[in-house]
Design an enzyme around this catalytic site. Structure first.
Site, PDB file in Angstrom:
ATOM      1  N   HIS A 128     -50.947 -67.079 -10.655  1.00 48.93           N
ATOM      2  CA  HIS A 128     -49.856 -66.634  -9.798  1.00 48.93           C
ATOM      3  C   HIS A 128     -49.109 -65.454 -10.423  1.00 48.93           C
ATOM      4  CE1 HIS A 128     -50.599 -70.573  -8.069  1.00 48.93           C
ATOM      5  NE2 HIS A 128     -49.839 -70.248  -7.041  1.00 48.93           N
ATOM      6  N   HIS A 181     -37.485 -81.633   3.245  1.00 52.82           N
ATOM      7  CA  HIS A 181     -38.364 -81.697   4.410  1.00 52.82           C
ATOM      8  C   HIS A 181     -39.645 -80.939   4.101  1.00 52.82           C
ATOM      9  CE1 HIS A 181     -37.669 -77.552   5.874  1.00 52.82           C
ATOM     10  NE2 HIS A 181     -36.425 -77.712   5.490  1.00 52.82           N
ATOM     11  N   HIS A 186     -41.518 -78.867  14.500  1.00 54.26           N
ATOM     12  CA  HIS A 186     -42.169 -77.584  14.227  1.00 54.26           C
ATOM     13  C   HIS A 186     -42.671 -76.918  15.503  1.00 54.26           C
ATOM     14  CE1 HIS A 186     -42.860 -78.674   9.749  1.00 54.26           C
ATOM     15  NE2 HIS A 186     -41.768 -77.975   9.922  1.00 54.26           N
TER      16      HIS A 186
END
Length: 604
Positions: free
Chosen positions: A9, A169, A453
């Site tokens: 990364h 969430h 969503h």
């Protein structure tokens, strides 16, 4: 000689590791790296195209060994492999060894002229000397296996308060899992406020079902070589509210509240989830359900391999969908699908399903369905309405795997012969992303809510929508005239002529306001102090280009030609690519009165 590719990364880390390997290797070896994203690779992340190019730069008939960080580095490397010619991909080996120690061991072994299997085996055994020297430190458990109990005698912990609106969430939980998995440490989380936990930070579902929401206190405990670093990184993420902003400062979001004003005359009252007004014929959407055989498995190993293949195929499709949504709707909305990928990789879920197959002799589909439904039920049992709605995402992902196991095409894109008001029991994010936007005037669902969503995507698509619709609508004939008000939640069935006229006038006013905003978007962007700011778009197809022009883009900042590959089973021909690029340019041309530059990054 075997080539070596380092994927991280961090651009700086990958480059430094290549330099280190070059110093310890007895001979000069073919080695390359891919790390970071952004114009100067200064941002953390991985790029499948860069990984593919790195592999090609060191490729030979002896093969290439690829070492990776956790999380998206693995996914990006797998996508890079799919972009390579099959004859080349056969000689590429992904190695599960720790990236630093594994790279050093692999570099030394490759310098000795060893074959690919030997180089990989040497890399995988690289932690042995460290374990023997330090003692008492276990090598990290492979993803998918049960994590051993945390050694609390050596553990470090921190207590934090969640500041973002919905706590852990799906999207913040996905970020948390990816960050925790990037360290050589065992990490567990407990919700102090409710007493739930501790659970493994490697499991997205376990983490999310802690029910940790705004203002809840959590305890993060870590042990292992990089425990301190892991806690620092996770603390920073929580303190930053996962980049969402502190709840008290965040923009107002739709909320499920009891409507105090009575519904309009002749209307039913539902829950508004996406602004706008629509009137049109009803279309009842019936979700396609995958088949689930119940026969016991003759060979559990074969069933497990079938499930692994289905998981890989589903992950590939979700990655494609994520990129297309990012290009056409927005990066924030596409993050939904990052959480979907982590559901597929959840080690606790996979371990449960594996046990059902290996010990219970269930077939792959039945075992997966049982496991995924258990996870969905754990979400539905939570006290927080927002987290309860995540069960739909879990079942969405579960059904995609079941379709793949059945060898059938997943749920088809939703298309219509005329503009409609779409009614469904519930729409998954996958189905919502596949809507033919030009033919959907409004959406009504029985389930879901403002924070589901599918509702988030409806708002991004600009489609009026309500949830909590009357289930009796499912028994009405297709073509029945419906009207809905996404501002109030009112719904009319066969509205009277007076109501029809009022709805049409309100719709015209809403569309006129949107048109005025669109017209304003065509003006040049200048700050109050007179600084000129160029506004450009990222596009992947002709529709994106037309949408960019419509929304006031002055050009294309980045057109990645890999998007031309994402909706196809076979690579596009040169003619296909030329045609697509011409269509994109024409879509951006408009009236031709303004020069609109396009920056293209080609897939070699």
């Amino acid at each position: 000689m075997v080539g070596l590719v380092i994927v991280s990364h961090s651009h700086a880390l990958a480059k430094a590791l290549v330099d280190l390997v070059a110093q310890v290797s007895t001979n000069k070896i073919p080695i390359a790296f891919a790390g970071g994203i952004g114009p100067e690779r200064e941002e953390f992340g991985t790029d499948a195209i860069e990984i593919m190019e790195a592999i090609q730069s060191v490729y030979s008939e002896d093969g290439v060994l690829v070492l990776m960080d956790l999380g998206s580095a693995i996914l990006s490397a797998e996508m890079a492999l799919e972009l390579l010619p099959p004859e080349m991909a056969e000689r590429i080996r992904f190695c599960a060894a720790p990236v630093v120690e594994g790279a050093i061991a692999a570099g030394v072994q490759a310098g000795l002229g060893s074959d690919l299997d030997t180089v990989c085996a040497e890399a995988q055994a690289a932690l042995g000397p460290k374990i023997e020297h330090i003692g008492g430190v276990e090598a990290p458990m492979p993803v998918g296996e049960t994590e051993t109990p945390l050694d609390t005698s050596n553990a470090e912990e921190v207590t934090l308060t969640l500041k973002n609106l919905h706590g852990l969430h799906a999207r913040p939980a996905a970020q948390f899992v990816q960050k925790a998995g990037s360290f050589d440490a065992q990490v567990q989380v407990k919700n102090l406020t409710t007493g739930k936990g501790p659970v493994s930070a490697k499991s997205l579902n376990a983490l999310a079902t802690l029910g940790a929401v705004e203002n809840h206190e959590i305890v993060i405990t870590a042990s292992g070589p990089e425990a301190t670093e892991a806690l620092k990184a996770l603390t920073a993420m929580v303190e930053d509210a996962f980049g969402e902003g502190i709840a008290s400062e965040a923009p107002a979001q739709p909320a499920e509240v009891e409507m105090t004003a009575p519904p309009a005359e002749g209307a039913d009252r539902a829950v508004p989830v996406s602004d706008g007004v629509a009137i049109g014929p009803l279309f009842r959407y019936q979700a396609q359900l995958p088949p689930i055989p119940q026969e016991l498995a003759d060979d559990p190993k074969v069933e497990w391999r079938s499930l692994e293949d289905a998981l890989a195929a589903t992950r590939k499709k979700i990655e494609q969908r994520r990129r297309m949504v990012a290009a056409s709707i927005g990066k924030e909305e596409s993050a939904i699908f990052d959480a979907h990928i982590l559901i597929l990789q959840d080690p606790e879920l996979l371990e449960q399903v594996r046990s059902l197959i290996m010990q219970g002799h269930q077939n792959a589909a039945a075992a997966w369905d049982a496991g995924i439904r258990k996870v969905a039920e754990s979400y539905q049992a939570l006290g927080d309405a927002y987290l309860q709605q995540r069960a739909a995402d879990v079942l969405d992902v579960g059904n995609q795997v079941l379709f793949s196991l059945a060898g059938t095409v997943e749920a088809k894109a939703i298309s219509f012969k005329e503009p409609v008001i779409l009614f469904a029991e519930e729409l998954t994010p996958t189905e919502t992303a596949q809507l033919d936007m030009s033919q959907v005037m409004g959406i009504m669902t029985v389930g879901g809510g403002p924070t589901s969503h599918s509702a988030i995507l409806s708002r991004a698509l600009g489609i009026p929508a309500i949830s909590g619709a009357n289930v009796a609508y499912a028994n009405m004939k297709d073509g029945t005239l419906f009207a809905l008000d996404g501002f109030t939640g009112d719904v009319w069935v066969n509205p009277a002529e007076k109501v029809r006229q009022e709805i049409r006038e309100k719709r015209e006013g809403w569309l006129a306001q949107r048109a005025k905003l669109m017209e304003t978007s065509q003006a040049l962007c200048v700050t109050r102090d007179g600084t000129r700011v160029e506004v450009v778009a990222n596009v992947g197809n002709a529709a994106d280009a037309r949408a960019a022009l419509k929304n006031g883009a002055e050009g294309v900042g980045l057109l990645r030609t890999e998007f031309l590959y994402l909706t196809r089973e076979t690579p596009p021909t040169e003619e296909d690519q030329v045609r697509s690029l011409v269509e994109i340019a024409e879509g951006l041309a408009g009236d031709g009165k303004q020069d609109r530059p396009i920056v293209v990054r080609t897939l070699d």
